[in-house]
Design a protein around this motif. Structure first.
Motif, PDB file in Angstrom:
ATOM      1  N   ILE A  62       0.827  -1.200   0.000  1.00 42.56           N
ATOM      2  CA  ILE A  62       0.000   0.000   0.000  1.00 42.56           C
ATOM      3  C   ILE A  62       0.863   1.252   0.000  1.00 42.56           C
ATOM      4  O   ILE A  62       2.054   1.204   0.281  1.00 42.56           O
ATOM      5  CB  ILE A  62      -0.953   0.045   1.218  1.00 42.56           C
ATOM      6  CG1 ILE A  62      -0.149   0.067   2.527  1.00 42.56           C
ATOM      7  CG2 ILE A  62      -1.928  -1.108   1.188  1.00 42.56           C
ATOM      8  CD1 ILE A  62      -0.988   0.475   3.716  1.00 42.56           C
ATOM      9  N   VAL A  63       0.207   2.375  -0.291  1.00 41.49           N
ATOM     10  CA  VAL A  63       0.796   3.701  -0.173  1.00 41.49           C
ATOM     11  C   VAL A  63      -0.188   4.544   0.622  1.00 41.49           C
ATOM     12  O   VAL A  63      -1.382   4.571   0.317  1.00 41.49           O
ATOM     13  CB  VAL A  63       1.028   4.343  -1.560  1.00 41.49           C
ATOM     14  CG1 VAL A  63       1.615   5.736  -1.410  1.00 41.49           C
ATOM     15  CG2 VAL A  63       1.934   3.474  -2.404  1.00 41.49           C
ATOM     16  N   LEU A  68       3.973   6.939   2.624  1.00 39.14           N
ATOM     17  CA  LEU A  68       4.661   5.757   3.123  1.00 39.14           C
ATOM     18  C   LEU A  68       4.288   4.540   2.272  1.00 39.14           C
ATOM     19  O   LEU A  68       3.108   4.272   2.040  1.00 39.14           O
ATOM     20  CB  LEU A  68       4.274   5.470   4.579  1.00 39.14           C
ATOM     21  CG  LEU A  68       4.796   6.419   5.637  1.00 39.14           C
ATOM     22  CD1 LEU A  68       4.222   6.047   6.994  1.00 39.14           C
ATOM     23  CD2 LEU A  68       6.308   6.377   5.676  1.00 39.14           C
ATOM     24  N   HIS A  69       5.300   3.816   1.833  1.00 39.27           N
ATOM     25  CA  HIS A  69       5.093   2.584   1.083  1.00 39.27           C
ATOM     26  C   HIS A  69       5.353   1.433   2.036  1.00 39.27           C
ATOM     27  O   HIS A  69       6.318   1.451   2.795  1.00 39.27           O
ATOM     28  CB  HIS A  69       6.083   2.478  -0.084  1.00 39.27           C
ATOM     29  CG  HIS A  69       5.855   3.502  -1.139  1.00 39.27           C
ATOM     30  ND1 HIS A  69       5.399   3.176  -2.396  1.00 39.27           N
ATOM     31  CD2 HIS A  69       6.009   4.846  -1.132  1.00 39.27           C
ATOM     32  CE1 HIS A  69       5.299   4.278  -3.107  1.00 39.27           C
ATOM     33  NE2 HIS A  69       5.665   5.304  -2.375  1.00 39.27           N
ATOM     34  N   GLY A  70       4.508   0.441   2.007  1.00 38.29           N
ATOM     35  CA  GLY A  70       4.723  -0.697   2.882  1.00 38.29           C
ATOM     36  C   GLY A  70       3.802  -1.844   2.567  1.00 38.29           C
ATOM     37  O   GLY A  70       3.052  -1.832   1.592  1.00 38.29           O
ATOM     38  N   LYS A  71       3.865  -2.852   3.440  1.00 37.80           N
ATOM     39  CA  LYS A  71       3.076  -4.069   3.282  1.00 37.80           C
ATOM     40  C   LYS A  71       2.210  -4.234   4.526  1.00 37.80           C
ATOM     41  O   LYS A  71       2.675  -4.071   5.646  1.00 37.80           O
ATOM     42  CB  LYS A  71       3.996  -5.277   3.125  1.00 37.80           C
ATOM     43  CG  LYS A  71       3.263  -6.566   2.833  1.00 37.80           C
ATOM     44  CD  LYS A  71       4.219  -7.742   2.747  1.00 37.80           C
ATOM     45  CE  LYS A  71       4.807  -7.770   1.353  1.00 37.80           C
ATOM     46  NZ  LYS A  71       5.576  -9.015   1.114  1.00 37.80           N
ATOM     47  N   ILE A  84       7.015  -0.909   7.028  1.00 37.50           N
ATOM     48  CA  ILE A  84       7.609  -0.014   6.037  1.00 37.50           C
ATOM     49  C   ILE A  84       9.070  -0.340   5.762  1.00 37.50           C
ATOM     50  O   ILE A  84       9.633   0.129   4.784  1.00 37.50           O
ATOM     51  CB  ILE A  84       7.449   1.459   6.459  1.00 37.50           C
ATOM     52  CG1 ILE A  84       8.077   1.715   7.817  1.00 37.50           C
ATOM     53  CG2 ILE A  84       5.987   1.847   6.447  1.00 37.50           C
ATOM     54  CD1 ILE A  84       8.069   3.171   8.234  1.00 37.50           C
ATOM     55  N   ALA A  85       9.679  -1.134   6.644  1.00 38.44           N
ATOM     56  CA  ALA A  85      11.048  -1.622   6.455  1.00 38.44           C
ATOM     57  C   ALA A  85      11.171  -2.898   7.271  1.00 38.44           C
ATOM     58  O   ALA A  85      10.287  -3.238   8.065  1.00 38.44           O
ATOM     59  CB  ALA A  85      12.065  -0.582   6.906  1.00 38.44           C
ATOM     60  N   THR A  91       1.329   1.956  12.619  1.00 37.47           N
ATOM     61  CA  THR A  91      -0.125   1.822  12.550  1.00 37.47           C
ATOM     62  C   THR A  91      -0.680   3.074  11.896  1.00 37.47           C
ATOM     63  O   THR A  91      -0.386   4.188  12.326  1.00 37.47           O
ATOM     64  CB  THR A  91      -0.723   1.655  13.956  1.00 37.47           C
ATOM     65  OG1 THR A  91      -0.123   0.515  14.578  1.00 37.47           O
ATOM     66  CG2 THR A  91      -2.224   1.456  13.891  1.00 37.47           C
ATOM     67  N   VAL A  92      -1.462   2.893  10.847  1.00 33.70           N
ATOM     68  CA  VAL A  92      -2.083   4.019  10.146  1.00 33.70           C
ATOM     69  C   VAL A  92      -3.588   3.782  10.052  1.00 33.70           C
ATOM     70  O   VAL A  92      -4.056   2.645  10.094  1.00 33.70           O
ATOM     71  CB  VAL A  92      -1.489   4.214   8.729  1.00 33.70           C
ATOM     72  CG1 VAL A  92      -0.025   4.574   8.792  1.00 33.70           C
ATOM     73  CG2 VAL A  92      -1.693   3.001   7.869  1.00 33.70           C
TER      74      VAL A  92
END
Length: 107
Positions: A62-63, A68-71, A84-85, A91-92
């Protein structure tokens, strides 16, 4: 004489001679143009974003609105835990997720 006075005098003279329905027609025309070029596309985008958020699942890329790019690692009612890493999780809110990795590849 001020510019406003001149404008009102010329507008009043031409408005009295014109068709009173032309003003209403112009208002309707402006509303129709605004609807098709601004309101309708925005509603379509909102439906797409809502569909994206409902289809999210653990493992999706997701973005967020903040970039922030992450899974996705975990999902709750109103929030998502995103990695994110390696070993860094945040948590968003679901409301801040706008695109998934698959959707970005299609665009």
């Amino acid at each position: 004489m001020t510019q406003l006075g001149i404008f009102l005098q010329t507008g009043g003279a031409s408005g009295a001679a014109g068709n009173p329905m032309s003003g209403i027609f112009m208002m309707v025309l402006v509303f129709v143009v605004l609807y098709f070029f601004m309101i309708r596309p925005q509603m379509k985008r909102q439906k797409e974003v809502k569909k994206f958020r409902e289809a999210m699942k653990v493992g999706d890329k997701i973005v967020t609105a903040g970039g922030l790019h992450g899974k996705i690692k975990d999902m709750k009612d109103t929030s998502v835990v995103v990695e994110i890493a390696e070993g860094v999780k945040v948590t968003v809110e679901k409301a801040s997720v706008f695109q998934t990795g698959a959707d970005m590849a299609q665009r």
